[in-house]
Design a protein around this motif. Structure first.
Motif, PDB file in Angstrom:
ATOM      1  N   ARG C 382       0.844  -1.196  -0.019  1.00  0.00           N
ATOM      2  CA  ARG C 382       0.016   0.051  -0.167  1.00  0.00           C
ATOM      3  C   ARG C 382       0.921   1.397   0.023  1.00  0.00           C
ATOM      4  O   ARG C 382       0.750   2.224  -0.568  1.00  0.00           O
ATOM      5  N   LYS C 383       2.060   1.107   0.662  1.00  0.00           N
ATOM      6  CA  LYS C 383       2.976   2.393   0.781  1.00  0.00           C
ATOM      7  C   LYS C 383       3.404   2.755  -0.495  1.00  0.00           C
ATOM      8  O   LYS C 383       3.300   3.788  -0.906  1.00  0.00           O
ATOM      9  N   ILE C 384       3.741   1.569  -1.207  1.00  0.00           N
ATOM     10  CA  ILE C 384       4.253   1.791  -2.439  1.00  0.00           C
ATOM     11  C   ILE C 384       3.235   2.413  -3.435  1.00  0.00           C
ATOM     12  O   ILE C 384       3.524   3.303  -4.599  1.00  0.00           O
ATOM     13  N   SER C 385       2.016   1.675  -3.421  1.00  0.00           N
ATOM     14  CA  SER C 385       1.080   2.249  -4.371  1.00  0.00           C
ATOM     15  C   SER C 385       0.585   3.855  -3.913  1.00  0.00           C
ATOM     16  O   SER C 385       0.429   4.554  -4.882  1.00  0.00           O
ATOM     17  N   ASP C 386       0.576   4.079  -2.742  1.00  0.00           N
ATOM     18  CA  ASP C 386       0.352   5.445  -2.303  1.00  0.00           C
ATOM     19  C   ASP C 386       1.576   6.533  -2.802  1.00  0.00           C
ATOM     20  O   ASP C 386       1.234   7.832  -3.262  1.00  0.00           O
ATOM     21  N   ASP C 387       2.860   5.965  -2.712  1.00  0.00           N
ATOM     22  CA  ASP C 387       3.775   6.878  -3.450  1.00  0.00           C
ATOM     23  C   ASP C 387       3.429   7.131  -4.696  1.00  0.00           C
ATOM     24  O   ASP C 387       3.760   8.248  -5.283  1.00  0.00           O
ATOM     25  N   PHE C 388       2.878   6.095  -5.644  1.00  0.00           N
ATOM     26  CA  PHE C 388       2.726   6.427  -6.980  1.00  0.00           C
ATOM     27  C   PHE C 388       1.683   7.256  -7.246  1.00  0.00           C
ATOM     28  O   PHE C 388       1.653   8.311  -8.007  1.00  0.00           O
ATOM     29  N   THR C 389       0.613   7.264  -6.097  1.00  0.00           N
ATOM     30  CA  THR C 389      -0.672   8.135  -6.488  1.00  0.00           C
ATOM     31  C   THR C 389      -0.314   9.541  -6.142  1.00  0.00           C
ATOM     32  O   THR C 389      -0.638  10.497  -6.877  1.00  0.00           O
ATOM     33  N   ALA C 390       0.664   9.819  -5.042  1.00  0.00           N
ATOM     34  CA  ALA C 390       1.202  11.018  -4.618  1.00  0.00           C
ATOM     35  C   ALA C 390       2.023  11.655  -5.789  1.00  0.00           C
ATOM     36  O   ALA C 390       1.757  12.664  -6.279  1.00  0.00           O
ATOM     37  N   THR C 391       2.670  10.846  -6.358  1.00  0.00           N
ATOM     38  CA  THR C 391       3.497  11.363  -7.633  1.00  0.00           C
ATOM     39  C   THR C 391       2.688  11.653  -8.774  1.00  0.00           C
ATOM     40  O   THR C 391       2.843  12.593  -9.462  1.00  0.00           O
ATOM     41  N   PHE C 392       1.823  10.766  -9.118  1.00  0.00           N
ATOM     42  CA  PHE C 392       1.100  11.199 -10.324  1.00  0.00           C
ATOM     43  C   PHE C 392      -0.165  12.179  -9.839  1.00  0.00           C
ATOM     44  O   PHE C 392      -0.708  12.769 -10.992  1.00  0.00           O
ATOM     45  N   SER C 393      -0.095  12.877  -8.697  1.00  0.00           N
ATOM     46  CA  SER C 393      -0.886  14.100  -8.709  1.00  0.00           C
ATOM     47  C   SER C 393       0.022  15.295  -9.408  1.00  0.00           C
ATOM     48  O   SER C 393      -0.705  16.149  -9.482  1.00  0.00           O
ATOM     49  N   LYS C 394       1.355  14.985  -9.436  1.00  0.00           N
ATOM     50  CA  LYS C 394       2.215  15.940  -9.829  1.00  0.00           C
ATOM     51  C   LYS C 394       2.830  15.793 -11.264  1.00  0.00           C
ATOM     52  O   LYS C 394       3.202  16.874 -12.050  1.00  0.00           O
ATOM     53  N   VAL C 395       2.881  14.639 -11.892  1.00  0.00           N
ATOM     54  CA  VAL C 395       3.510  14.458 -13.117  1.00  0.00           C
ATOM     55  C   VAL C 395       2.498  13.571 -13.856  1.00  0.00           C
ATOM     56  O   VAL C 395       1.485  12.736 -13.187  1.00  0.00           O
ATOM     57  N   ASP C 396       2.631  13.277 -15.035  1.00  0.00           N
ATOM     58  CA  ASP C 396       1.724  12.585 -16.125  1.00  0.00           C
ATOM     59  C   ASP C 396       2.086  11.134 -16.009  1.00  0.00           C
ATOM     60  O   ASP C 396       1.266  10.175 -16.175  1.00  0.00           O
ATOM     61  N   ALA C 397       3.410  10.989 -16.106  1.00  0.00           N
ATOM     62  CA  ALA C 397       4.077   9.724 -16.237  1.00  0.00           C
ATOM     63  C   ALA C 397       5.267   9.731 -15.579  1.00  0.00           C
ATOM     64  O   ALA C 397       5.989  10.806 -14.955  1.00  0.00           O
ATOM     65  N   LEU C 398       5.937   8.639 -15.408  1.00  0.00           N
ATOM     66  CA  LEU C 398       7.282   8.279 -14.874  1.00  0.00           C
ATOM     67  C   LEU C 398       8.084   7.786 -15.951  1.00  0.00           C
ATOM     68  O   LEU C 398       7.683   6.752 -16.759  1.00  0.00           O
ATOM     69  N   MET C 399       9.457   7.923 -15.793  1.00  0.00           N
ATOM     70  CA  MET C 399      10.330   7.237 -16.671  1.00  0.00           C
ATOM     71  C   MET C 399      11.359   6.447 -15.803  1.00  0.00           C
ATOM     72  O   MET C 399      12.233   7.170 -14.972  1.00  0.00           O
ATOM     73  N   LEU C 400      11.563   5.326 -15.850  1.00  0.00           N
ATOM     74  CA  LEU C 400      12.507   4.734 -15.102  1.00  0.00           C
ATOM     75  C   LEU C 400      13.274   3.701 -16.294  1.00  0.00           C
ATOM     76  O   LEU C 400      12.926   3.184 -17.373  1.00  0.00           O
ATOM     77  N   PRO C 401      14.422   3.173 -15.690  1.00  0.00           N
ATOM     78  CA  PRO C 401      15.083   2.083 -16.359  1.00  0.00           C
ATOM     79  C   PRO C 401      14.241   0.817 -16.370  1.00  0.00           C
ATOM     80  O   PRO C 401      13.654   0.683 -15.536  1.00  0.00           O
ATOM     81  N   THR C 402      14.162   0.062 -17.448  1.00  0.00           N
ATOM     82  CA  THR C 402      13.637  -1.188 -17.419  1.00  0.00           C
ATOM     83  C   THR C 402      14.357  -2.333 -16.603  1.00  0.00           C
ATOM     84  O   THR C 402      13.515  -3.118 -15.607  1.00  0.00           O
TER      85      THR C 402
END
Lengths: 97, 476, 491
Positions: C382-402
């Protein structure tokens, strides 16, 4: 907590999971699983005191189906890969109750 | 101390997690599909009817219905458990705490607490004596919806246990969630038994007797187990926590080798099934559709209609019977006569024909017309029975009833001069008997009434005939 | 190194113009697959494929075809098919012939696609190298000494080799994205629940998600549109309102382009990847298309691997309990007792990695450990999922290495399961959160392809596919092919 986790009873796990493990494999598996558990245990440092578990990424309610028979009997097809069949029964070595 | 776990097979059309038929008694493995067989890639989808039935039961025992409940996997290997786990509910069952009333040995009402009731799938059947050296596995029963009802350890005797089982059976069949067929395994129970030694405050270790499927057997199995445990303790032995099997043929319980009580089932929430969520409105709706329950009906019949306790109980156990009675009583305005008729004439007719109260060949409204005519003396009771039989064969329209009575010559010749004349004729024809009667020999009265009845082909009201004869005697 | 233009899009045009027939394409694809030396396939089904191709040609002639009609493809051997075996890369299911088609199989059949065979995979999808397959390892399409990644390694390698322009895969912790990155192809793990799991052999039910592997993001949009959708046989399959997917089915996909704000997670683990240059070049490329970048923090990401292994192993340990030798699958010879039947059938039928995970999962679900491991992992999930949710309130997408590195050599990590698991470092977070993630080729490192990952919030496939389409319009990494003998280039 660390105490009880130092010992992993591979044979007990194998009994629960119904897999047979010979002696040579037992040692290797035990050390593999120990290192996996060690890797996993790193997450223990995360503070989760006020966090609820997330069971599924779908944060929604279960969808139900109407009470209807939608399957026709199709025993031959369903049993085509069965290892042992007698008169339509699946059979296994006799179990004593 | 006794606790019961009752497994009620829910009378759905299809299985709890698959669209295979939930019918009993097909060829081996005919009523299965890939989901029941646990084939790779198959997924469970919950039957909404099973949920509704569980809620119904919960409401009927005034239990808390949990708006969110969770399905868990109970993991163990057995040939009739295809997936290697049973889908059940562990920590968050659909039905919470409730209770049910039973009558104890002293005849007093006793409340048995129900800890919880949860939904789960039934396992298949392993048959050990069909083939030489093999256990045969039939998975038709796999996936039959079960409601497991767990009692508090409130039960104190074998008879109470059987009474409790009976009450659950009555209730489940009454609200229509189970066909109640014990011989087909539609309802089974496990009994947890432990004894307390005199003077000991602690309860001893408990044993579990599995899979008992009759009221009689529950009582006997528990009796035997209590005796056994007492014997063991008196011999200085210890009760081992174990699963036992009741063998009615040998009249004993014995330890089951194949099941260990201490098995680690590794319960965890089934990731294939999201939380089951019910809204307050859904629960209220099911609750409002619940019929008035047997124990309430029984009480009403006594207080409102003045029926005896016995008659009231007889009328309220079966839902269709009770509904029929209520309609009949309402349509006729004659609750006592209705009760007698339903419990006797109607019951014996249905018995003869092998029918249930949901298949009565006569409508309550029509039967009411017969009862009204018996009550007002239009026809005699005997004629009423004839009419009832005839109407069951060919029911008339309501306006045709009186024509049919006349056609059959059943109209009672009552209160008129006609009947008096017949009575006088009979008295004249039997001077000896008359003389005896005048001497006070009441025995011949029956004979004379019989003669009148014979002459009127049963159309006379015997009570009236009786009165006329008595009147003549008084006159001298 | 050569380039190919023979994407689904190109083939669909050739088919509808009558330049080539589906039967011709299919025959070539099967011939080429037969000559495959990389061990991409577990089974090929010529007769069935030619029948489908014949039907497809009729549909195309009658103008009753879809965008995908007549195009050869392959299914990962985890999808149940009636017409062939479904082995899941395991001896346990070596002879298993499913009595039904997976929903994904049925949907692509209905779209008119031609399935030439089933691709190799890690046993029960457990692995990051494709070496755990009972049918032997798959070899990397660019260098056969290397692994293609896993578990959908056969699918990624078959697409890279040009046998088929598209193959299905499944992704539990990276099994589509990691082999796609290793093999230089494009792969999409959609939002959890957007494609039915019915008929897809389960590994970890709360994580498993099917998805397409292909040559371009444009092709993925097309195949995804036909794979996705509500299925009453999977109660975790979501009812989505996706007008854009419906439109693709009728009109094809025309990606839009609008500048997006893309987040770049900060932290030690991101600095340690071996192909920093390729990754940075890709970032600048995206920037030059008008996208902007901001650094973001996802503090719980580094715990994703342990959390993933707890949850996935636990779910797997019970999902794999049905393989007991009673109703289907491998049964040992002459079992002396039921217990013997269970133990030997399962021990003979499962490989080492599968047994390791079953035992790990059995351990973490055991009485006394359940809360410490399983529940704890769900909380961090849930914490990881919440991290994403919080981030996506600021950005449209994330770029990471695969992946942290390029493909590694066959056999190099076999004895070290923990190092093998670290391969999933960048892919498991999106799996845990159930959000869509796409891997696209972004260059080479040490002559081996590498990929970058675009991750978006739930149901944002359109956004990340559009960013990828724009990138692939301006670059050619996705078209780079290991050899010039791709059969599809004849047309």
């Amino acid at each position: 907590m660390t105490d009880k986790k130092n010992h992993i009873d591979i044979l007990h796990l194998a009994n629960l999971a119904k897999v047979e493990i010979d002696e040579a494999a037992e040692l290797k598996l035990e050390s593999d699983i120990k290192s996996i558990i060690k890797m996993i245990s790193k997450m223990m440092e995360v503070d989760t005191s006020d966090t609820l578990p997330l069971k599924s990424p779908l944060d929604s309610a279960q969808r139900l189906r109407p009470d209807q028979v939608s399957e026709k009997p199709n025993r031959d097809l369903l049993q085509r890969g069965a290892p042992e069949i007698k008169d339509g029964f699946f059979t296994v070595p006799r179990v004593i109750e | 101390m006794i606790g019961l776990e009752v497994h009620v097979q829910l009378a759905t059309t299809s299985k709890i997690f698959s669209g295979a038929s939930n019918e009993y008694g097909s060829l081996a493995n005919e009523n299965t599909c890939e989901i029941d067989l646990g084939l790779p890639g198959s997924l469970p989808v919950l039957n909404e009817k099973a949920v509704e039935m569980a809620v119904k039961f919960g409401c009927a025992i005034s239990a808390e219905i949990n708006e969110i409940s969770i399905f868990d996997r109970k993991n163990y290997f057995y040939p009739d458990l295809p997936k290697g786990y049973q889908i059940s509910q562990f920590e968050n069952p659909i039905v919470g705490r409730g209770s049910i009333k039973i009558t104890d040995e002293a005849g007093a009402t006793k409340i048995i607490g129900i800890t919880r009731a949860h939904l789960e799938e039934d396992a298949g059947k392993s048959i050990h004596d069909l083939f030489q050296g093999r256990t045969a596995v039939d998975l038709n029963r796999t996936g039959t919806p079960l409601l497991e009802i767990v009692s508090e350890p409130d039960i104190r005797s074998a008879r109470e246990a059987s009474e409790y089982f009976k009450q659950i059976h009555n209730l489940a069949t009454f609200i229509g969630i189970c066909d109640g067929n014990l011989s087909e395994g539609s309802m089974r129970c496990d009994a947890n038994v432990s004894v307390r030694q005199k003077g000991d405050s602690l309860l001893g270790e408990r044993t579990e007797i599995k899979n008992i499927n009759s009221f009689k057997f529950v009582e006997r199995a528990i009796e035997l187990e209590i005796e056994r445990q007492i014997d063991v303790l008196e011999d200085g032995g210890e009760i081992v926590r174990e699963t036992r099997l009741f063998d009615p043929d040998k009249d004993e319980t014995r330890s089951m080798r194949s099941k260990e009580l201490s098995e680690d089932y590794r319960y965890f929430p089934d990731p294939d099934l999201l939380p089951l969520v019910l809204s307050r409105e859904e629960i209220e709706k099911i609750k409002s559709e619940l019929p008035e329950l047997p124990q309430q009906r029984e009480k009403n019949y006594q207080s409102r209609f003045g029926l005896s306790g016995y008659d009231s109980k007889q009328l309220s156990v079966d839902r269709s019977k009770s509904d029929f009675f209520e309609e009949l009583a309402k349509a006729s305005g004659l609750p006592k006569l209705s009760a007698n008729w339903v419990n006797s004439n109607l019951s014996s007719l249905l018995n003869e024909k092998g029918l249930g109260f949901d298949q009565t060949p006569i409508l309550p409204s029509l039967l009411a017309e017969i009862l009204i005519r018996i009550d007002d003396g239009t026809i005699s009771s005997t004629s009423g029975k004839k009419l009832f039989r005839a109407f069951c064969e060919t029911p008339p329209e309501i306006p045709e009833i009186d024509d049919r009575i006349d056609e059959m010559g059943l109209r009672q010749i009552g209160g008129t001069d006609g009947l008096k004349d017949i009575v006088l004729d009979i008295l004249k024809e039997h001077p000896t008997q008359l003389a005896e009667l005048l001497k006070g020999k009441q025995k011949v009265l029956g004979f004379l009434v019989g003669q009148v009845m014979k002459k009127t082909k049963g159309a006379a009201n015997p009570k009236e005939v009786n009165e006329i004869i008595q009147g003549e005697i008084k006159k001298g | 190194m050569t380039q190919t233009q023979f994407t689904i899009k190109a083939l669909a045009e050739a088919l509808s113009n009558g330049k080539v027939s589906s039967v011709e394409l299919t025959k070539e694809a099967i011939n080429a697959a037969r000559g495959d030396t990389n061990n991409c396939f577990i089974s090929l089904s010529e007769e069935h494929a030619l029948q489908q191709a014949h039907d497809a040609d009729v549909q195309i002639r009658n103008k009753a075809s879809s965008f995908l009609t007549g195009i050869p493809m392959a299914h990962k051997d985890i999808f149940c098919t009636k017409h062939s075996t479904t082995t899941c890369g395991s001896k346990m299911l070596e002879n298993f012939a499913a009595p039904y088609d997976a929903t994904v199989v049925r949907k692509l059949d209905d779209a008119g696609m031609v399935c030439i065979g089933k691709t190799n995979m890690d046993e029960f999808a457990m692995g990051s190298s494709n070496e755990s397959s009972f049918f032997g390892a798959v070899h990397h399409p660019w260098d056969s000494d290397y692994v293609p990644g896993g578990s959908s390694g056969g699918s990624a390698a078959a697409v890279a080799k040009g046998y088929v322009p598209f193959a299905t895969g499944t992704d539990t912790g990276g099994s589509i994205r990691q082999p796609s990155a290793f093999c230089g192809v494009t792969g999409l793990k959609p939002t959890y629940g957007s494609i039915s799991r019915f008929g897809m052999v389960a590994f970890a039910s709360s994580l498993d998600q099917a998805g397409p592997i292909g040559l371009s993001a444009l092709d993925l949009a097309h195949s995804f549109a036909f794979m996705a959708g509500f299925d009453k046989r999977d109660s975790t399959c979501a009812k989505r309102r996706d007008d854009w997917l419906d439109r693709i089915k009728s009109e094809g996909f025309t990606p839009g382009h609008s500048p997006k704000k893309i987040g770049l997670p900060r932290g030690r683990i991101f600095n340690e990847i071996s192909y920093q240059n390729a990754f940075e070049t890709a970032r600048r490329q995206l920037e030059s298309s008008g996208h902007s970048f901001v650094e973001v923090d996802l503090p719980n990401l580094e715990h994703a691997v342990p959390v993933y292994y707890v949850l996935a192993s636990a779910e797997a340990s019970t999902n794999l309990a049905r393989y007991d030798g009673v109703r289907f699958g491998h049964r040992c010879n002459d079992p002396r007792s039921l217990e013997d039947l269970y133990r030997r059938s399962r021990s003979e039928g499962f490989g080492e990695e599968v047994k390791r995970r079953i035992l790990t999962g059995t351990y973490t679900l055991s009485v006394g450990y359940f809360d410490d491991y399983y529940v704890k992992a769900q909380k961090i999930r849930r914490k990881i999922s919440d991290d994403f949710t919080a981030t996506f309130s600021k950005v449209d997408a994330l770029m990471l290495p695969t992946t942290p590195d390029t493909a590694f050599k066959l056999g190099s990590l076999n004895d070290d399961p923990v190092s093998m698991y670290q391969q999933d470092l960048f892919t498991v977070p999106a799996s845990l959160a159930g959000i869509p993630a796409l891997s696209i080729p972004c260059g080479f490192h040490n002559d081996l392809p590498v990929g970058l990952q675009l991750i978006g919030p739930a149901n944002s496939e359109k956004t990340i596919l559009e960013i990828a389409c724009e990138y692939q319009k301006n670059t050619t990494w996705h078209l780079a092919r290991p050899h010039s003998n791709s059969v599809l280039e004849k047309f």
